[in-house]
Design a protein around this motif. Structure first.
Motif, PDB file in Angstrom:
ATOM      1  N   HIS A  50      26.604   9.950   0.081  1.00  0.00           N
ATOM      2  CA  HIS A  50      26.790   8.742   0.887  1.00  0.00           C
ATOM      3  C   HIS A  50      25.927   8.857   2.152  1.00  0.00           C
ATOM      4  O   HIS A  50      25.618   9.958   2.591  1.00  0.00           O
ATOM      5  CB  HIS A  50      28.283   8.661   1.258  1.00  0.00           C
ATOM      6  N   LYS A 103      20.392   3.633   2.257  1.00  0.00           N
ATOM      7  CA  LYS A 103      21.830   3.392   2.015  1.00  0.00           C
ATOM      8  C   LYS A 103      22.086   2.933   0.587  1.00  0.00           C
ATOM      9  O   LYS A 103      23.188   3.091   0.067  1.00  0.00           O
ATOM     10  CB  LYS A 103      22.358   2.337   2.998  1.00  0.00           C
ATOM     11  N   ASN A 104      21.065   2.344  -0.034  1.00  0.00           N
ATOM     12  CA  ASN A 104      21.255   1.825  -1.396  1.00  0.00           C
ATOM     13  C   ASN A 104      20.703   2.740  -2.486  1.00  0.00           C
ATOM     14  O   ASN A 104      20.580   2.322  -3.629  1.00  0.00           O
ATOM     15  CB  ASN A 104      20.597   0.442  -1.519  1.00  0.00           C
ATOM     16  N   ARG A 158      18.162   0.350   4.996  1.00  0.00           N
ATOM     17  CA  ARG A 158      18.785  -0.391   3.896  1.00  0.00           C
ATOM     18  C   ARG A 158      18.464   0.290   2.572  1.00  0.00           C
ATOM     19  O   ARG A 158      19.323   0.463   1.719  1.00  0.00           O
ATOM     20  CB  ARG A 158      18.258  -1.834   3.893  1.00  0.00           C
ATOM     21  N   CYS A 159      17.236   0.713   2.465  1.00  0.00           N
ATOM     22  CA  CYS A 159      16.806   1.375   1.227  1.00  0.00           C
ATOM     23  C   CYS A 159      17.564   2.685   1.004  1.00  0.00           C
ATOM     24  O   CYS A 159      18.101   2.924  -0.072  1.00  0.00           O
ATOM     25  CB  CYS A 159      15.309   1.628   1.293  1.00  0.00           C
ATOM     26  N   CYS A 216      12.791   1.855  -3.739  1.00  0.00           N
ATOM     27  CA  CYS A 216      12.500   1.172  -2.471  1.00  0.00           C
ATOM     28  C   CYS A 216      11.032   0.747  -2.420  1.00  0.00           C
ATOM     29  O   CYS A 216      10.235   1.344  -1.675  1.00  0.00           O
ATOM     30  CB  CYS A 216      12.758   2.098  -1.291  1.00  0.00           C
ATOM     31  N   ASP A 252      20.475   5.292  -5.468  1.00  0.00           N
ATOM     32  CA  ASP A 252      21.459   5.486  -6.536  1.00  0.00           C
ATOM     33  C   ASP A 252      22.031   6.911  -6.496  1.00  0.00           C
ATOM     34  O   ASP A 252      21.524   7.779  -5.766  1.00  0.00           O
ATOM     35  CB  ASP A 252      20.847   5.156  -7.909  1.00  0.00           C
ATOM     36  N   ASN A 266      20.623  10.350  -4.655  1.00  0.00           N
ATOM     37  CA  ASN A 266      21.420  10.946  -3.573  1.00  0.00           C
ATOM     38  C   ASN A 266      21.764  12.402  -3.903  1.00  0.00           C
ATOM     39  O   ASN A 266      21.704  13.274  -3.034  1.00  0.00           O
ATOM     40  CB  ASN A 266      22.710  10.153  -3.361  1.00  0.00           C
TER      41      ASN A 266
END
Lengths: 236, 337
Positions: free
Chosen positions: A231, A217-218, A214-215, A50, A220, A224
């Motif tokens: 998720h 949620k995206n 947004r960052c 990000c 990898d 995560n």
């Protein structure tokens, strides 16, 4: 006249300084998430994924809270109880693992499982995510009993706590138990407690910052996984 | 135009004055609030040697307990000054508890207790002193946390990052360390790690050390653990014995001092030291137990340090073809490239 102008300029400067204290630093995310990896490594991973936001990771909850007070960021990321305690940042994205917002916690001991009926007589190792007093209250409330706790400051300190017999058992998430089992050759046994603690969440200062959301949620899968989720749920 | 501007300026400055009053009010309330919740008159006296690491430990102590007790910190610079002061501090400050950081303050306190054996001593906690067990066995009303990191803590971490079995680990030590090594052997066995031990005399010549170390390095071991013993780690011995012999040893060498992993020294591949801040938190936990026990030490307890900081000389590991799991490098505090 000169004096009045002087006052006016000072007033503007003071208003500017005061407002800078109250307005959150734009695109800034503070992270406190106890994991195997060092904070600078976690920070590096999020910053690489990000680049449009500025992430700062902390290894100690006391530094995390202190910096939030000194220079509030747009958003903070931590385990739910840590964010809940800091009332300044609430209501952002929620991390989930296998569709759940919480994770089960177990009591892990060496060789012999502990008897939950005797919990009040045992010394229980816990990860300090709230500070000494708050942690004590949090664990007592969770177990609905007065628990004799022994705090550690890093996940990796749990094994020494058991090896050196400084605690009868440790209170850890199911996933931490799995990691400890793969790391140690000792006979670690777990007892279900029926208790669970909220996974990582984002707390936001006043309004959602779409760049940060947004960052996150995206992120990898490996990142995560470091944050104990698979998720993120919530509105962009 | 000018009159209007003046009026505007006057209004702005009036607003500013009101704002200033409000801000002062807020600060006053904040001050009052903090004054009310300020630490109590229960004082813990911290007696320290000089050193950065002690500062971190004190920071940990204060972060954890600073809202409940007051800390008075005395850094002592030389023995003479210190030995005169210990009684003075007890009389003047009347602390509820003593905390010693470092060897010298503790040694002075040992002397003080011996010379005043009939006195009643406040509870105390000793930290950051080498081989604490030997030092405080005869002291009254004291607990402590050892400074040495048990081998098992280092070896379990090493096993995580090295992609090669770590089952047998060599150690060479002088006979005065026997108890410490035996205690470590017990911990290592719990993790299915065997310590291959070579005990040498307390007074050993350079050639004897050279002979025994050479023999150990050629035996069936997966790694070498270097104990913190000033005599064995004298710069002259490092240069003349350790470094020449370790050149041919292509397995991990675990040291207890970060500077022994520094670049181009070609000595330690992996080092583990106490996390000094976390040591302060661990000590705070010990202190709070004493506080809850009405300021009494319930039993003579000495704990090993729980939290560590590590470093890995990645360059030396590569040179020696020690396979490192790249995915685990995030677990290392300091990477030497």
């Amino acid at each position: 006249m000169d004096r009045a102008v002087h006052y006016f300029i000072i007033s503007l400067l003071c208003i500017g300084a005061l407002s800078s204290l109250s307005i959150a630093s734009a695109n800034k995310l503070y992270v406190f998430y106890p994991t195997d990896v060092r904070p600078k490594s976690l920070q590096g991973k999020i910053n690489t994924l990000c680049p449009e936001i500025n992430t700062v990771a902390f290894g100690r909850v006391v530094d995390f809270y202190r910096q939030i007070d000194r220079m509030p960021p747009n958003a903070i990321l931590s385990l739910k109880p840590v964010v809940t305690r800091k009332q300044t940042h609430q209501g952002g994205l929620k991390g989930t693992l296998n569709g759940q917002y919480k994770e089960e916690y177990v009591l892990v001991s060496l060789d012999k499982p502990v008897d939950l009926k005797n919990i009040a007589q045992l010394k229980i190792g816990v990860l300090d995510i709230l500070g000494r007093r708050a942690m004590k209250i949090f664990i007592n409330d969770l177990f609905d009993s007065r628990i004799n706790i022994k705090r550690v400051v890093k996940i990796e300190d749990f094994l020494p706590l058991l090896t050196f017999k400084l605690a009868d058992a440790i209170f850890v998430s199911r996933s931490t138990f799995d990691k400890l089992k793969s790391k140690s050759r000792q006979n670690l046994v777990a007892v279900e407690t029926g208790l669970s603690i909220g996974l990582a969440v984002i707390g936001v200062y006043q309004q959602n910052d779409n760049k940060i959301n947004r960052c996150i949620k995206n992120l990898d899968q490996p990142t995560n996984a470091l944050l104990g989720v698979d998720h993120w749920e919530g509105q962009l | 135009m000018s009159i209007k501007f003046d009026a505007l300026i006057r209004r702005a400055s009036a607003v500013f004055k009101i704002g200033l009053l409000l801000v002062s009010g807020v600060f006053f309330v904040f001050f009052l609030n903090n004054a009310v919740s300020a630490p109590s008159d229960e004082v813990i006296l911290l007696l320290t040697s000089k050193g950065e690491s002690f500062k971190e430990t004190i920071e940990g102590l204060k972060d954890d307990l600073g809202k409940e007790v007051s800390f008075i910190e005395k850094t002592l610079h030389n023995n003479a000054e210190y030995s005169q002061s210990i009684e003075h501090y007890l009389d003047v400050i009347k602390p509820k508890m003593l905390v010693f950081l470092g060897n010298k303050p503790l040694q002075e306190y040992i002397r003080y207790q011996k010379e005043n054996s009939s006195k009643k001593f406040p509870p105390a906690v000793a930290l950051s002193a080498l081989y604490l067990d030997r030092q405080i066995t005869d002291l009254k009303n004291i607990n402590g946390i050892r400074y040495e990191i048990p081998a098992v803590t280092s070896l379990v971490q090493l096993r995580e990052i090295v992609q090669r079995p770590i089952k047998k680990v060599g150690i060479i030590y002088r006979e005065w360390m026997t108890d410490f090594i035996q205690q470590n052997q017990v911990y290592c066995e719990q993790e299915k790690i065997e310590l291959v031990k070579v005990k040498i005399y307390n007074r050993t010549s350079l050639s004897q050390l050279n002979y025994h170390l050479k023999h150990l390095l050629h035996s069936d071991i997966d790694a070498l653990w270097v104990a913190n013993d000033n005599a064995l780690l004298h710069p002259r011995i490092i240069q003349n014995v350790w470094i020449p012999l370790l050149k041919q040893f292509n397995k991990p060498v675990i040291v207890g001092i970060h500077r022994l992993t520094r670049k181009n020294l070609n000595f330690g591949t992996f080092s583990v030291e106490a996390d000094h801040y976390a040591l302060g938190i661990q000590a705070a936990e010990m202190i709070s137990t004493i506080m809850e026990n009405d300021w009494q030490v319930a039993e003579h307890e000495i704990e090993p340090p729980l939290s560590i900081r590590n470093s890995l000389n990645l360059k030396l590991s590569r040179d020696k073809k020690i396979p490192i799991d790249q995915q685990k490098l995030g677990q290392i505090d300091q990477l030497i490239l």
